[in-house]
Design a protein around this motif. Sequence first.
Motif, PDB file in Angstrom:
ATOM      1  N   GLY A   1      -1.581  -7.531  13.203  1.00 10.48           N
ATOM      2  CA  GLY A   1      -2.184  -7.914  14.472  1.00 10.48           C
ATOM      3  C   GLY A   1      -2.242  -6.821  15.526  1.00 10.48           C
ATOM      4  O   GLY A   1      -2.505  -7.115  16.698  1.00 10.48           O
TER       5      GLY A   1
ATOM      6  N   TYR B   1      -2.628  -2.607   9.287  1.00  2.00           N
ATOM      7  CA  TYR B   1      -1.919  -2.786  10.556  1.00  2.00           C
ATOM      8  C   TYR B   1      -2.699  -3.679  11.525  1.00  2.00           C
ATOM      9  O   TYR B   1      -2.088  -4.392  12.325  1.00  2.00           O
ATOM     10  N   GLU B   2      -4.021  -3.683  11.417  1.00  2.00           N
ATOM     11  CA  GLU B   2      -4.833  -4.579  12.253  1.00  2.00           C
ATOM     12  C   GLU B   2      -4.806  -6.012  11.721  1.00  2.00           C
ATOM     13  O   GLU B   2      -4.442  -6.943  12.436  1.00  2.00           O
ATOM     14  N   SER B   3      -5.205  -6.176  10.468  1.00  2.00           N
ATOM     15  CA  SER B   3      -5.393  -7.535   9.940  1.00  2.00           C
ATOM     16  C   SER B   3      -4.093  -8.225   9.563  1.00  2.00           C
ATOM     17  O   SER B   3      -3.990  -9.442   9.700  1.00  2.00           O
ATOM     18  N   ARG B   4      -3.105  -7.496   9.090  1.00  2.00           N
ATOM     19  CA  ARG B   4      -1.853  -8.126   8.655  1.00  2.00           C
ATOM     20  C   ARG B   4      -0.812  -8.211   9.761  1.00  2.00           C
ATOM     21  O   ARG B   4      -0.048  -9.166   9.820  1.00  2.00           O
TER      22      ARG B   4
ATOM     23  N   THR C   1       3.198 -15.422   6.937  1.00  2.00           N
ATOM     24  CA  THR C   1       1.808 -15.006   6.775  1.00  2.00           C
ATOM     25  C   THR C   1       1.704 -13.844   5.788  1.00  2.00           C
ATOM     26  O   THR C   1       0.809 -13.821   4.933  1.00  2.00           O
TER      27      THR C   1
ATOM     28  N   ALA D   1      -0.018 -13.484   1.944  1.00  2.00           N
ATOM     29  CA  ALA D   1      -1.023 -12.453   1.679  1.00  2.00           C
ATOM     30  C   ALA D   1      -0.531 -11.440   0.638  1.00  2.00           C
ATOM     31  O   ALA D   1      -1.168 -10.417   0.420  1.00  2.00           O
TER      32      ALA D   1
ATOM     33  N   ASP E   1      -6.652  -0.937   8.482  1.00  2.00           N
ATOM     34  CA  ASP E   1      -6.965  -2.356   8.272  1.00  2.00           C
ATOM     35  C   ASP E   1      -5.692  -3.174   8.084  1.00  2.00           C
ATOM     36  O   ASP E   1      -5.571  -4.276   8.619  1.00  2.00           O
TER      37      ASP E   1
END
Length: 123
Positions: A31, A26-29, A87, A91, A24
């Motif tokens: 991209g 590597y996907e959400s933070r 970003t 976060a 999650d």
Amino acid sequence: MTDASVSGPSFLALQVRDLNASADFYESRLGLVRAPQAPPGAAVFATTPIPFTVRNPSPGTDLDGGQPGLGVALWLACGDAEALHETLVAADVPILTAPFDGPFGKTFVLQDPDGYAVTVHSG
């Protein structure tokens, strides 16, 4: 006669404590996009030119025995490293090295959920 020489890296994997949390991250933070298929216990990302994955630890691997990845440098290319940095700061992702101008463009170092130091650069 076969060519017995190594041509270079062909696959990169990080062994992680919590596969879902790391995937999650590597996907959400960052991209990254998951590849359509992955072996059990792994999340493979469709990165180029070399595939990248996070996976459950191999038997006998103690991720709590020291600093993860000590001595290994993982660099990821990004279209706009400065924007990604902003970003990630918003976060509350730990930043180990603030953005600087390096040989591969704007560069910074973040810390992933397992403590790996990951260098991101624009180039």
